[in-house]
Write a protein that holds these residues in place. Structure first.
Motif, mmCIF file in Angstrom:
data_model
loop_
_atom_site.group_PDB
_atom_site.id
_atom_site.type_symbol
_atom_site.label_atom_id
_atom_site.label_comp_id
_atom_site.label_asym_id
_atom_site.label_seq_id
_atom_site.Cartn_x
_atom_site.Cartn_y
_atom_site.Cartn_z
ATOM 1 N N ASP A 134 -0.122 3.012 -8.925
ATOM 2 C CA ASP A 134 0.625 2.027 -8.131
ATOM 3 C C ASP A 134 1.516 1.174 -9.026
ATOM 4 O O ASP A 134 2.667 0.879 -8.686
ATOM 5 C CB ASP A 134 -0.327 1.140 -7.340
ATOM 6 N N SER A 135 1.003 0.790 -10.169
ATOM 7 C CA SER A 135 1.793 0.000 -11.117
ATOM 8 C C SER A 135 2.995 0.791 -11.613
ATOM 9 O O SER A 135 4.118 0.267 -11.705
ATOM 10 C CB SER A 135 0.910 -0.413 -12.290
ATOM 11 N N ALA B 105 5.581 1.068 -8.823
ATOM 12 C CA ALA B 105 6.263 -0.214 -8.635
ATOM 13 C C ALA B 105 7.316 -0.421 -9.726
ATOM 14 O O ALA B 105 8.424 -0.902 -9.445
ATOM 15 C CB ALA B 105 5.256 -1.355 -8.646
ATOM 16 N N GLN B 106 6.994 -0.047 -10.957
ATOM 17 C CA GLN B 106 7.955 -0.183 -12.058
ATOM 18 C C GLN B 106 9.153 0.741 -11.869
ATOM 19 O O GLN B 106 10.298 0.341 -12.087
ATOM 20 C CB GLN B 106 7.270 0.115 -13.402
ATOM 21 N N LYS C 127 11.325 -0.740 -9.183
ATOM 22 C CA LYS C 127 12.029 -1.912 -9.708
ATOM 23 C C LYS C 127 13.225 -1.494 -10.560
ATOM 24 O O LYS C 127 14.319 -2.058 -10.440
ATOM 25 C CB LYS C 127 11.064 -2.754 -10.531
#
Length: 100
Positions: free
Chosen positions: A23-24, A27-28, A31
């Motif tokens: 998930d991280s 998300a990156q 972004k």
């Protein structure tokens, strides 16, 4: 990517939360993609403004020269260039920046 066999022998509950890591990462990536889209939009807006400025300053003589070269009417060339100020501003800049 090489597998670390020492890590494979560790129980799953001791390895960390793989879902949180995924998930991280997602998300990156999202972004970064948003930042690239925003930068591209700023660059497109600047090109469009420059193309419109050049189009506004084009003379009838220059339109006639371009029309003769393209075997079109000056009105058709003017309409084409005006349309391309939105869709392909770099093309308009290139065409109108060239010396007669």
């Amino acid at each position: 990517m090489a597998l670390d066999h020492g890590a494979l022998n560790v129980p799953l509950n001791k390895r960390g939360n793989i879902d949180a890591q995924i998930d991280s990462y997602k998300a990156q990536v999202a972004k970064d993609a948003k930042a690239r889209r925003k930068q591209a939009a700023v660059e497109r807006a600047a090109l469009k403004a420059e193309a419109l400025a050049l189009f506004g300053a084009v003379t009838l003589d220059r339109l006639a020269q371009l029309a003769e070269r393209a075997n079109q009417t000056p009105a058709a060339v003017r309409d084409y260039l005006r349309s391309q100020c939105h869709w392909q501003p770099a093309l308009v800049i290139k065409i109108l920046s060239q010396a007669a």
